[in-house]
Every structure is written in C-alpha cells, then in structure tokens.
Design an enzyme around this catalytic site. Sequence first.
Site, mmCIF file in Angstrom:
data_model
loop_
_atom_site.group_PDB
_atom_site.id
_atom_site.type_symbol
_atom_site.label_atom_id
_atom_site.label_comp_id
_atom_site.label_asym_id
_atom_site.label_seq_id
_atom_site.Cartn_x
_atom_site.Cartn_y
_atom_site.Cartn_z
ATOM 1 N N THR A 120 32.244 -10.010 128.366
ATOM 2 C CA THR A 120 31.189 -10.185 127.354
ATOM 3 C C THR A 120 30.933 -11.650 127.010
ATOM 4 O OG1 THR A 120 32.789 -9.943 125.555
ATOM 5 C CG2 THR A 120 31.672 -7.945 126.324
ATOM 6 N N SER B 98 31.059 -7.692 119.739
ATOM 7 C CA SER B 98 31.187 -7.156 121.104
ATOM 8 C C SER B 98 32.314 -6.143 121.237
ATOM 9 C CB SER B 98 31.462 -8.309 122.073
ATOM 10 O OG SER B 98 32.688 -8.959 121.720
ATOM 11 N N ALA C 162 38.875 -15.512 119.015
ATOM 12 C CA ALA C 162 37.766 -14.698 118.516
ATOM 13 C C ALA C 162 37.815 -14.509 117.004
ATOM 14 C CB ALA C 162 37.782 -13.335 119.207
ATOM 15 N N LEU D 148 45.259 -21.390 131.866
ATOM 16 C CA LEU D 148 46.700 -21.606 131.966
ATOM 17 C C LEU D 148 47.448 -20.380 132.470
ATOM 18 C CD1 LEU D 148 47.267 -23.393 128.516
ATOM 19 C CD2 LEU D 148 46.820 -24.460 130.740
ATOM 20 N N TYR E 83 24.926 -18.325 112.674
ATOM 21 C CA TYR E 83 24.334 -17.882 113.937
ATOM 22 C C TYR E 83 22.870 -18.287 113.954
ATOM 23 C CZ TYR E 83 27.242 -14.703 116.769
ATOM 24 O OH TYR E 83 28.153 -14.164 117.641
#
Length: 634
Positions: A215, A280, A294, A347, A554
């Site tokens: 996503t 999402s 997130a 990583l 946003y």
Amino acid sequence: MASNRRIDNILGHLSTPPDQNKDGTCIHSQVNKLEKKNCSELSDNMGKESGVNGRGPRIPKRRQDLLKWNGWGFRDCKFVLDPVKELVSFEGDRYQLRGPLPYFNTWLETIEGVNLHANREAQPDIQADKIPKPIINDGFLEDIKRSGISLTLDPHDRLFRAHGHTLHDLFTLREGIFERIPDIVIWPDCHDEVVRIVNMCVKHNVCIIPYGGGTNVTRAVECPANESRMIVSLDTSQMNRILWVDDKNLTANIEAGIFGVDLEEKLSKYGLCSGHEPDSCEFSSLGGWVATRASGMKKNVYGNIEDIVVHIRMVTPQGVIEKNCQVPRMSTGPDLHHIILGSEGTLGVVTEVTLRVRPLPPCRKYGSVVFPNFEQGVHFVREVARQRCAPASIRLMDNVQFRFGMSLKPPSESIWTSLVDSLKKVYVTKLKGFNPETMVVTTLLFEGTKEEVAAQEKRVYSVATRFGGLASGEDNGQRGYMMTFAIAYIRDFAMDHYIIAESFETTVPWDRVLDVCRNVKERITKECAANGVPYAPIIMSRVTQTYDAGACIYFYFAYMYKGIPNPVEVYEKIETAARDEIISNGGSLSHHHGIGKHRKPFMKGTVSDVGMMALRAVKDRLDPDNIFGNQNLM
C-alpha cells in the site's frame, strides 16, 4: 557463485482464494502462550489460527484474483459512471458507501475543465509475454526449491509486487510496463523460514525486497532499474498468526505479515484490540507499519506504532536483531527498535512484533461539529489537544473537503439532511451566520466506557461551543470516518476521466498550521499554471492527527491533465514544489508515509549530513553486500 540468466519458461506454485469470511466474533479473554517452535510444529499448533476464522489469509497468494492489479482495493469495488443516466455510482457491497451518488456529479463539475464524457479506454490485463522475463540465479533457485518454501515465478504474481500506489506506479501500469520487476516471489511461513531465505540470498548474492501489503505511496517496493542481480519479492502475507496473547500484561506476539483488519478480528476473539487503524488497514501489514513508522486514525488513545511496540524481531544479513526481554521500557543505550522503525526494508525484514493491546472498548460513539470557517476549526482542535481531552479520532476537514464529503451522500438523503441533527439549513446559514462556502466540519470518534465517552463528549462539545461550533450529529461523524476507506477508490475513477488526484501529508507546529495550509494551496495553484496545466486545480486539506506541539496535515489536489503530454512528470514537479513549500514553512518531510524513493532527494536536508552518515554506517555494517537493495531512504 552461480551466474544469473534470463529464462522463458515460467513455472510457479499458485494458491487459490480462501473461503469467504463469516461475520461475527466470539469475545473472550484468555492467555495463549506458545513456546518457540520450528515452522512445522508451529503450523501444527497454530493451523486453526492461520487466517480470519482459521482458514488462511483473507487475501490469497494470487492477489490479483481479488484485488485490482492497476488500482486500489478490491476488484468488485469501484466508482462508475452510468453513460445513460450520466450518474456516478459506487459498486460493491463491502463499504457503507454504495449505490448512486447524485450529488457527486455536481461536485466533480467544480473541477475546472472536467468532462465526464472524456473517458480513457480501460487498460486490459498485461499479457504474460509482455512482462519482463526473470533473471535467474541458478544456485539460489536450486537451494530455495530444495528448501520446500513456497515460491512462484508466475509473471503476473511478480508484476503485482513490482509497485505500490504512487501516481507514478499507476500511470506506469496504465501506459506500459516497469523496466524491472521482481524475478521470483517467495512466501515464508514463519521466522525460521525467513532466516533460511536471507542466508541463501547472502550465499548467492541475491537481492531481497520485503513485501507486506503493497500500500506504500513512496515507490518503496519498486525495483531499482540498475539492479542486475536476481530480485526476490519476500511476501510476508502467510506469516499472519497471533503466536501468543498475555492478558495479564496486555501484550500479544504477532507475525509481521498480518493485515490490519485481520489483526483486529483475531484479537477480538480474546476481547482485545491494538487500536492501530491507519487508512490502509484493510490491506497494510504489521511489518509494514513498523518499517514505515506508521500512524493510525485512533492514535490519540492507542498511540502511533512506536508507542505500542514492545518487542521486534528482524532478520538481517548479519543475523537476527532482537532484545533479550519483552518489557515496556529499557535504558540500555540507544533504542535498537528505532533503528528498525522507519528502516523501510533497507536493513532486513521484520518477522515478529509484540504489541501492547487493550480490552475492546465497550462503548464507541461518533460525532461531528461544524464551524463557520477553517481558522475557528483549527483553534478548536488546538484547544482540545492542549487540554488533552482528544477523542480516539478527531479530524478537521476544510470547506472544499467538507463539500466533497457531502457530495457522497446517497439519493435518499438531501445534502442538508442530518447536517445539524434536527436543525434546518436556514438556521445554520442565516440565524447562525454560517456560509456554505466557508464552513468546515470536524469528525469525532469516542471510545471507552459509557461513562468515559459521556464525560469526554461533554468536554469536547463544550470546547467546540467556545469556538463557534455546532454539534452536527453522529451520522456525519460516522460517514466522515468510514469515507476514509472508500475515498482511495476515487483516484482510479478520476484517472479514467483524465483527472490527476493525489494526496500527501506533513506534520507542522501549531503556529504554522494555517500558514502552511494557505501557502501550499497557493503554491500548487501557481505551479500548475507555470507547468502548463490548462485548468485551475481543486485543492483541499485536512488536519488528521493532533499532538501537544503540532498536527498532521493531509493535502489533496486534483486537476484535468488531458492534453498534457507528460502528466506524471508535471505532477511530480508540482508536488516537489509543494513539498519544498512545506519544508520552508517548518513542516516535516513526512508524518507517516515514509520516504521510499519518492522523497529520498529531501532526506539529506531533513536529517543533516552527519545524520545521513550515521544511516549509511548502520546500513554498511548490517548489510555490507546490499542484500536488502531496494535503495530506499539513501
């Protein structure tokens, strides 16, 4: 070391979609602890926990059978235009939003130059012979086949995992094909299998790109065009079990491939939840949340991902990184978790995460408040943050997004129905002086006990009154919250009609919120004109997460691109200018989307030369041969 070669014969192991989920959950509380076991033992013990209701992952291995390959979400859900009635509808019964949307046409026509009759031809599925042939490392392929770990070389499975959901990704799929895609998809079943895969990749110098939900909007899983080694897409979706739950310490150990909605479904069987709910969450994975740092819509109560993580296991080319105990806090030098959080697959791959969990809230209630203008709305959410009385979710939409949201009401509701409970339009606009061209809405979600919710409601609505707000009902609050899950489908519809529609986010201090919103909108308008966009854009903003020191904003914008020969290049110039404006005004490079390759050029200016040197030093030590070679961040 085995040589790489291209092959024409495509072989693979494909899965079939799982049975449909059943509704309803059984809520109870228990402790379910398992000793660390190998994969076969774990599968035997946890087979009934392997998916929602115990029947495998909700999303099948062959994701294109259920999900769109060149757009967002489920194949059976989309916005469509009835060519006879000329009415936009939403197809599918998975969301609250469905059926004809008579007001949406009117809103679309506010986008200058829009012509719903100008429809792009649908892009057919790309034929297998048009998809780049895989590069094969013979030694690695022999070893991985011998291991018995699930894999496929199917071209469409490989193509599906070659991209995320940036505008660049979707335009590439609509116009042609990626220059480079993964050469093989591998599905480990547990941590031990990931260790074996990584060791084999190190042995044969094969590149790994971890893949969770796909996503991302940062080009994070895009294969570097200059990568000449065999590329493995390491799909974690089969690692979706809850390994143990501890209801005394309120922690749960979970495999990193689990998707958000599946996680909450499984935890609910223990009477628990994580509360982490990004936009999402239907399709994004726990490991992806960790890898991108997130944030969720309910972070005010439950925290961001870094706040709820107790322990992480990550497999690197040098071995496994994990702490020796699972406790709420440690003072043992720099926190190793913060090397993993935000590392974006550069990583290693996250395999297991222990989360703080909470009892399911017995009471959930939506709400909303309208304000005369955006400024008063900002002052309201700022005061709520300052008093630390924010509900689980509080989101302020500007006037453009407010009108956009109202346009998605079904035909059974007047556009003013339920706007202010039983109050009529005339009361709001005339007696209270609210102008439909400036008014805004804040949507609210309260969670807790009945008493806690009632007390919080009283306090929040009292603050709203101080700033000229009017309570506007539960229906608008719920509609605004649930709209989040359907709104992503709009971009696909827009692109079908030559409309670019995109979003990006940032975090800013409170004293910059109004300035950033105004300046970015002005900058986008200016850059559209400067880059030959023939029509004025439509731009909207939303304050989505609040903190003591600032807020996440946003931005969404759309414009007609028909006639522009290079629409993606033009869009990226405009977004780069908008991002530069944000940073110049004291905003962050990202709040929760991460960096990937899309925002990488800004990283040095964001974390400093010495900061970049430190990131590279960690990369060089943990992954000296660049096995995790997605080229994100740096």
